[in-house]
Structures are given as structure tokens and as C-alpha cells.
Design an enzyme around this catalytic site. Structure first.
Site, short mmCIF file in Angstrom:
data_model
loop_
_atom_site.label_atom_id
_atom_site.label_comp_id
_atom_site.label_asym_id
_atom_site.label_seq_id
_atom_site.Cartn_x
_atom_site.Cartn_y
_atom_site.Cartn_z
N TYR A 203 -3.73 -1.82 -6.61
CA TYR A 203 -2.71 -1.05 -6.49
C TYR A 203 -2.93 0.10 -7.50
O TYR A 203 -2.46 1.17 -7.57
CB TYR A 203 -1.56 -2.03 -6.91
CG TYR A 203 -0.14 -1.23 -7.43
CD1 TYR A 203 0.38 -0.70 -5.63
CD2 TYR A 203 0.67 -0.59 -7.99
CE1 TYR A 203 1.75 0.03 -5.34
CE2 TYR A 203 1.59 -0.66 -8.28
CZ TYR A 203 2.54 0.21 -6.67
OH TYR A 203 3.74 0.49 -6.50
N THR B 61 12.82 -4.28 -6.38
CA THR B 61 12.76 -3.92 -5.34
C THR B 61 11.97 -6.09 -4.83
O THR B 61 10.73 -6.55 -4.76
CB THR B 61 12.41 -2.96 -4.17
OG1 THR B 61 10.24 -2.72 -4.18
CG2 THR B 61 12.26 -1.94 -5.47
N ASP C 47 2.80 3.39 12.03
CA ASP C 47 1.77 2.61 10.78
C ASP C 47 1.28 3.38 9.85
O ASP C 47 0.40 4.00 11.10
CB ASP C 47 1.14 1.11 11.93
CG ASP C 47 0.82 0.49 10.10
OD1 ASP C 47 -0.06 1.00 9.15
OD2 ASP C 47 -0.09 -0.54 10.98
#
Ligand SMILES: NC(=O)c1ccc[n+]([C@@H]2O[C@H](COP(=O)([O-])OP(=O)(O)OC[C@H]3O[C@@H](n4cnc5c(N)ncnc54)[C@H](O)[C@@H]3O)[C@@H](O)[C@H]2O)c1
Length: 250
Positions: free
Chosen positions: A158, A193, A65
Site C-alpha cells: 500500500y 471506512t 475496473d
């Protein structure tokens, strides 16, 4: 043409995802000797690893992670010990933020994108710098996004995290140039994706219309990543390379 990554060792994060697996597979065709495939989703990298081992590449898989800085440090240290060095790190792990305007976002929405996309990249750069500066040349390739170069509505966490990745890339390039570490970013346009699963179809259509060359595919990005990972780009550092079908043209 000779293989551009002949004999090199590469670490790829997010290696179970669409771009990470395409980069890993492409690296194999470019002569890479060994690969460390890391992802928070270990099952996903296991599938990629099996295919690459069948092609004769030495492959290690790691559950990582990227928000865990100590684990990132350990992964780079272990990879360097096992394979002699790490020649390239590709920071591919990333997530999108909810499709929402700023007033509708929670602090957790904001922090999640920043932590995985930006802090995760910081952890990768730091791990390489701690373990490998002044030892042998390393090329770090950060997967940012064209959304870090151009503003997108409904995607503030983002966009901000990817703009942060681009600027972090520049700072790290300056800090480590004299110690043999190059740091560059690739800024892809949109290649559909799993990241787009929650995006309304009309939003994807509108995004497509803003790419003069149309939407991309992972294979459209891997050449740029390979160039920046390889010695062909030995005099390139701190660069953010848009690979976006013309999206960012003024
Ligand atoms: N797909 C696009 O259109 C596009 C465009 C620009 C940039 N990007 C960037 O490319 C990268 C790859 O995207 P993709 O489209 O292949 O997505 P993907 O979802 O197929 O792959 C992302 C991978 O990252 C892994 N991951 C997520 N969080 C993680 C964490 N905390 N630690 C380790 N691994 C983690 C996931 O398990 C997954 O395997 C991302 O950084 C993304 O932001 C994608």
C-alpha cells in the site's frame, strides 16, 4: 461564495466508495454540471447517482475496473464526447494491502495493490492525456495517502503504491503542463471506512493516536479535492497536499 465547479464536467473513479461518493456529492454542491461516476462496483455508484440526479445534476454511471487501460481510455473518450469535455478527473479507486510484514506477503498481494492503486492511476492520467491534451484545460486529482509520504510497517504494498502515485503525479505534471493538464495529489490521513474492516481495533487506536487532530471523515478531504479540481488552483501542479490532521508533522 460562488460555486467553484460551476458548469464543469467531472469523472470520479471509486465513486461508490466512502471518499468517492463524498467527493461526488460535494462537487454537486459546488455547481458541477455533469458527473461520470465510475466504480468496479456498479451497484454502489447507482445509489449515489440517484441522489445526485434528484438534485438536478446530469449523472452517468459506468462500471470501470481501473486496471483495464483500454476501458479507461474508452470511458474518458465517451465522457468528452457526451459532455463536450472532461474538466476534472478524480482518481479515487483504491484498495489496501494485507496487514502483514514483507516476508509474509505473496507476490500477488504486492501486485494487487500496485495494479489497482498505481497502474489504475497511470491509466487515468494516460486516458486524459490521450484524449484531451491541447484541447481544453483539465485538472487531475489523484488520491494518494499520507502512507506515500511516511513509512508504515505492515503495509509495504500500500505504502509503495501510494508513494508511486505521488511521484507519478509529479512526472505527469511536468509532462503535460504545457498542454493544459494539471496533475496534483491529495494525501489523506486516516478516515475510517470499509478499507479498515480487516484492521485490528488496536491498530486503528494506534493510528488514531498519531493524528494530532484525531481521525478524519470523508468530508474533511472533499474541500482539498475541490480546490485542486477548480480554477482556484490554476497555478498549482505536481503538488502532493497532505490532508491528514497533522499526521505527517515531523
Ligand atoms: N480511508 C482512509 O483512511 C484513506 C486514507 C488515505 C487514502 N485513502 C484512499 O482514498 C481512496 C478511497 O478510499 P475509501 O476509504 O473511500 O475506500 P472505499 O473502499 O470506501 O472506496 C474505494 C472504492 O474503490 C472501488 N474500487 C476498488 N478497486 C477498484 C478497481 N479496480 N476499479 C474501480 N474501482 C475500484 C471500490 O469498489 C470502492 O467503491 C483510496 O484510494 C484509498 O487508498 C483512504
Amino acid at each position: 461564495m460562488s460555486a467553484r465547479l460551476e458548469g464543469k464536467t467531472a469523472v470520479v473513479t471509486g465513486a461508490g466508495g466512502a471518499l468517492g461518493s463524498a467527493v461526488s456529492t460535494h462537487f454537486a454542491t459546488e455547481g458541477v454540471r455533469s458527473l461520470v461516476l465510475a466504480d468496479v462496483n456498479l451497484d454502489a455508484v447507482t445509489v449515489v447517482a440517484e441522489k445526485l440526479r434528484a438534485a438536478g445534476i446530469e449523472v452517468a454511471t459506468e462500471q470501470l475496473d481501473v486496471t483495464d487501460g483500454d476501458a479507461f481510455d474508452a470511458l474518458i473518450r465517451d465522457a468528452a464526447e457526451r459532455f463536450g469535455t472532461v474538466d476534472t478527473l478524480v482518481n479515487t479507486a483504491g484498495i489496501v494491502s494485507p496487514n502483514a510484514r514483507i516476508h509474509n506477503l505473496s507476490t500477488a498481494d504486492w501486485e494487487r495493490s500496485m495494479t489497482v492503486n498505481l497502474t489504475g492511476t497511470f491509466h487515468g492520467i494516460r486516458a486524459v492525456a490521450r484524449a484531451l491534451r491541447k484541447t481544453s484545460p483539465v485538472s487531475i486529482v489523484n488520491i494518494a495517502s499520507v502512507s506515500g509520504l511516511t513509512a508504515w510497517a505492515y503495509a509495504a504494498p500500500y505504502c509503495a503504491s501510494k508513494a508511486g502515485v505521488i511521484h507519478l503525479t509529479r512526472v505527469a505534471a511536468l509532462e503535460y503542463a504545457e498542454e493544459g493538464i494539471r496533475v496534483n495529489a491529495v494525501c489523506p490521513g486516516t478516515f475510517p471506512t470499509a478499507l479498515h474492516d480487516t484492521l485490528p481495533a488496536e491498530a486503528l487506536k494506534s493510528i488514531e493516536s498519531r493524528h494530532p487532530l484525531g481521525l478524519g471523515a470523508p468530508a474533511d478531504i472533499t474541500g482539498a479535492v475541490t480546490f485542486l479540481a477548480s480554477d482556484e488552483s490554476r497555478w498549482v501542479t505536481g503538488h502532493a497536499l497532505a490532508v491528514d490532521g497533522g499526521y505527517s508533522l515531523p
